[in-house]
Design a protein around this motif. Structure first.
Motif, PDB file in Angstrom:
ATOM      1  N   ALA B  92       0.823  -1.111  -0.187  1.00 29.61           N
ATOM      2  CA  ALA B  92       0.120  -0.094   0.011  1.00 29.61           C
ATOM      3  C   ALA B  92       1.008   1.223  -0.045  1.00 29.61           C
ATOM      4  CB  ALA B  92      -0.941  -0.005   1.280  1.00 29.61           C
ATOM      5  N   ARG B  95       2.976   1.502  -3.593  1.00 32.21           N
ATOM      6  CA  ARG B  95       1.974   1.429  -4.883  1.00 32.21           C
ATOM      7  C   ARG B  95       0.956   2.511  -4.867  1.00 32.21           C
ATOM      8  NH1 ARG B  95       5.430  -0.637  -6.985  1.00 32.21           N
ATOM      9  NH2 ARG B  95       5.800  -2.579  -7.668  1.00 32.21           N
ATOM     10  N   TYR B  96       0.584   3.009  -3.817  1.00 28.52           N
ATOM     11  CA  TYR B  96      -0.820   3.691  -3.847  1.00 28.52           C
ATOM     12  C   TYR B  96      -0.418   4.995  -3.583  1.00 28.52           C
ATOM     13  CZ  TYR B  96      -3.250  -0.581  -4.768  1.00 28.52           C
ATOM     14  OH  TYR B  96      -3.498  -2.001  -5.289  1.00 28.52           O
ATOM     15  N   GLU B 168       0.773  -5.387 -14.073  1.00 29.36           N
ATOM     16  CA  GLU B 168      -0.466  -5.113 -14.764  1.00 29.36           C
ATOM     17  C   GLU B 168      -0.354  -5.866 -16.085  1.00 29.36           C
ATOM     18  OE1 GLU B 168       0.307  -1.039 -15.584  1.00 29.36           O
ATOM     19  OE2 GLU B 168       0.331  -0.417 -13.557  1.00 29.36           O
ATOM     20  N   ALA B 171      -2.158  -9.049 -15.291  1.00 28.51           N
ATOM     21  CA  ALA B 171      -3.487  -8.826 -15.206  1.00 28.51           C
ATOM     22  C   ALA B 171      -4.136  -8.701 -16.577  1.00 28.51           C
ATOM     23  CB  ALA B 171      -3.784  -7.587 -14.603  1.00 28.51           C
ATOM     24  N   ASP B 172      -3.396  -8.086 -17.483  1.00 27.71           N
ATOM     25  CA  ASP B 172      -3.795  -7.958 -18.961  1.00 27.71           C
ATOM     26  C   ASP B 172      -3.905  -9.132 -19.638  1.00 27.71           C
ATOM     27  OD1 ASP B 172      -3.905  -5.336 -18.599  1.00 27.71           O
ATOM     28  OD2 ASP B 172      -2.197  -4.764 -19.659  1.00 27.71           O
ATOM     29  N   GLU B 175      -5.054 -13.068 -15.832  1.00 36.31           N
ATOM     30  CA  GLU B 175      -4.797 -13.285 -14.359  1.00 36.31           C
ATOM     31  C   GLU B 175      -5.914 -12.479 -13.411  1.00 36.31           C
ATOM     32  OE1 GLU B 175      -3.293 -16.212 -13.467  1.00 36.31           O
ATOM     33  OE2 GLU B 175      -1.116 -15.968 -13.864  1.00 36.31           O
ATOM     34  N   ASN B 176      -6.560 -13.080 -12.305  1.00 36.61           N
ATOM     35  CA  ASN B 176      -7.222 -12.186 -11.568  1.00 36.61           C
ATOM     36  C   ASN B 176      -6.356 -11.683 -10.245  1.00 36.61           C
ATOM     37  OD1 ASN B 176      -7.253 -13.853  -9.055  1.00 36.61           O
ATOM     38  ND2 ASN B 176      -9.285 -14.966 -10.118  1.00 36.61           N
TER      39      ASN B 176
END
Lengths: 308, 271
Positions: B92, B95-96, B168, B171-172, B175-176
């Motif tokens: 967290a 990354r955020y 990313e 995910a693209d 993959e969940n």
């Protein structure tokens, strides 16, 4: 992005779920906070709430085996008026300051050596210097008892050599024993920030100084030392703050004349059994450390302005 | 223009100083193993008789073995829990964009600097106000406060050190979220996770102050040692036990720091 894909995949979803994932997709910071939440929650329960309770309890009064919870500043006025409390508090601040000063000065050349003169295996050096500080604090303090004790290394060594006939009693149970032990036990706290600030100094600045004809000695005082001051200040703080509250060291090598505020706090929760007073002493210690810190910062700012 | 600096030359005085510094750092600690092999009850400088009997006596003391078991149980739980929480917190923080990141990080790292006695006392007050009995659980709660900052400090540079594009990409490719985490994130930060487990285990295993305030009747090894310090005859056994603990802790921390690289150091940099 992750959440979007998940949303496309799932066919049957509760409205609340999709509302939530929609919210999380749209607000990045919310996702971050959600990840951070478990750790923050644990710290809230184990740190923030207990601190508030400690503040509240410091305003209570011990009566026999129980306490009354009508608020009063009685504990604090006792701390401020009874000489014993103030003596111990000032002594703790003084001894912590002495240990910190000694160590910042001793650690600086070592950090300088590592930052500028070691070119290979720096990581191994760093690990070896910081290694002891991760491990048993109790044992590291105990080691000094082995050295300074009545039947310790120094006494038995000196007696064996025939330099003394009776063990020296002033070695253990003295303020200098506490200061030495504190300095040794917390050295890494002073070392790391100083090392980092020296390591960060841009080498081209030093080259510029050399090219402009400054001798190495002057370069140290006019370039390196000023640039490493933030590290020195950070190291001073990081080592000073925890040492003020130490109670293991004075208990093991200090004796009654070198007791510190931590020992008094511990006694309130032990044999004296006056928890509200213990809480008040802990709060007072935090306030005192903060005050000393603020004074230190003000002094440093003054010094910087004067130096210009 | 390459100018050769005196930094590239070796400086005898500084080298000597560094050697002396390391000696002062380590020699006091080394007296513990040294005298643990001495036959006498007291410390005598020329060690006359070499013996291993204090070590043998150690393993006959059931209280030592029980304390060891307690320490390991607490340290394993604390290491797993603080590393687990640390992974999410570090992710967290790295990354955020989190509002109030600075103060939050400061709050998390507070226990690294504030005297542990304060946390111990405050937690003791709360625990007793809630009539929770003192036990290994309350000790573990105290250790979490100290270990969580270490875990986050070890893991944070790992998250900052790799490209989020890899996650990313996964995910693209379909993959969940959980699979991205397990198959991409975890393998990349694995050294950080191992380092965090080792370091938090050792910090908890060796922790004394929190345990002292929050411990009940069940002792951990440092609490056992503290109790033995009052008994002069127990001195050699404490030395033997101390030697084993130091050896064990040094090995774990060395491996942990080696794997974790510069985590802790980078962190100091940020303050």
């Amino acid at each position: 992005m992750v959440a979007t894909i998940k949303e496309n995949e799932s066919v049957a979803r509760l409205p609340v779920q999709s509302w939530l994932s929609g919210l999380l997709t749209r607000h990045e910071s919310l996702r971050g906070l959600l990840l951070l939440a478990p750790a923050l929650l644990i710290l809230l329960i184990t740190v923030a709430v207990p601190f508030l309770m400690m503040g509240a309890m410091s305003l209570w009064t011990q009566v026999g085996f129980d306490y009354t919870d009508d608020w009063s500043l009685g504990n604090y006025s006792t701390i401020l008026t009874e000489p014993l409390y103030m003596t111990l508090l000032l002594r703790s601040l003084g001894m912590a300051m002495a240990a910190t000063l000694v160590m910042v000065i001793l650690v600086y050349p070592m950090a300088y050596f590592l930052a500028f003169h070691v070119h290979s295996n720096k990581l191994i050096w760093l690990i070896i210097i910081t290694l002891p500080f991760w491990t048993s604090y109790l044992l590291r303090v105990f080691a000094w008892r082995v050295i300074l004790g009545y039947e310790g290394v120094i006494n038995s060594g000196l007696m064996e050599m025939g330099l003394i006939s009776e063990p020296l009693t002033f070695l253990l149970y003295s303020r200098s024993a506490v200061i030495i032990t504190l300095a040794h036990a917390w050295a890494a706290f002073a070392f790391l920030p100083i090392y980092v600030s020296l390591e960060k100094i841009d080498k081209s600045v030093l080259e510029a100084s050399a090219d402009l004809g400054e001798p190495p000695f002057m370069r140290f005082f006019r370039v390196i030392l000023p640039l490493s001051m933030p590290g020195v200040i950070a190291g001073t703080f990081i080592m000073f703050i925890p040492t003020v509250g130490d109670y293991v060291t004075p208990a093991l090598v200090g004796g009654p004349n070198a007791a510190m505020i931590g020992n008094l706090i511990q006694l309130q929760f032990g044999t004296i059994n006056n928890w509200p007073m213990g809480a008040a002493l802990a709060v007072t210690m935090i306030v005192a450390i903060t005050l000393v810190g603020l004074i230190f910062i003000a002094l440093m700012n003054g010094l910087r302005r004067w130096a210009r | 223009m390459t100018r050769r600096f005196e930094f590239h030359k070796s400086n005898r005085v500084l080298q000597l100083y560094a050697g002396l510094f390391m000696a002062i750092l380590y020699v006091p600690i080394l007296f513990i193993p040294l005298f643990s092999f001495s036959d006498g009850l007291y410390i005598r400088f020329p060690i006359e008789n070499f013996t291993l009997r204090w070590y043998a006596e150690l393993f006959e003391r059931t209280a030592v073995l029980k304390a060891l078991e307690n320490s390991v149980r607490v340290a394993v739980s604390v290491a797993i829990l603080s590393t687990f929480l640390g992974i999410f917190a570090a992710k967290a923080l790295a990354r955020y964009r989190i509002p109030g990141r600075g103060p939050i990080l400061g709050f998390i790292l507070l226990p690294l600097v504030v005297p542990p006695i304060i946390f111990g006392v405050a937690l003791l007050l709360m625990v007793s106000a809630l009539s929770i009995p003192l036990s290994l659980y309350t000790i573990a709660a105290g250790h979490i406060i100290i270990c969580l900052p270490f875990a986050i400090a070890t893991l944070l540079p790992r998250f900052e050190g790799y490209d989020a594009a890899m996650e990313e990409a996964a995910a693209d490719l379909g993959e969940n979220g959980w699979w991205v985490f397990w198959r991409v994130t975890v393998p990349i930060i694995l050294p950080g996770i191992v380092a965090s487990l080792l370091l938090t285990f050792t910090v908890s295993f060796d922790e004394f102050v929190m345990s002292f305030f929050l411990g009940g009747t069940e002792l951990t090894l440092p609490l056992y040692i503290w109790g033995q310090l009052r008994i002069p005859r127990a001195f050699p056994v404490v030395l033997a036990l101390g030697t084993l603990i130091l050896l064990f802790s040094f090995a774990l921390v060395f491996i942990g720091l080696k794997i974790g690289r510069r985590g802790a150091i980078k962190l100091v940099d940020k303050d």
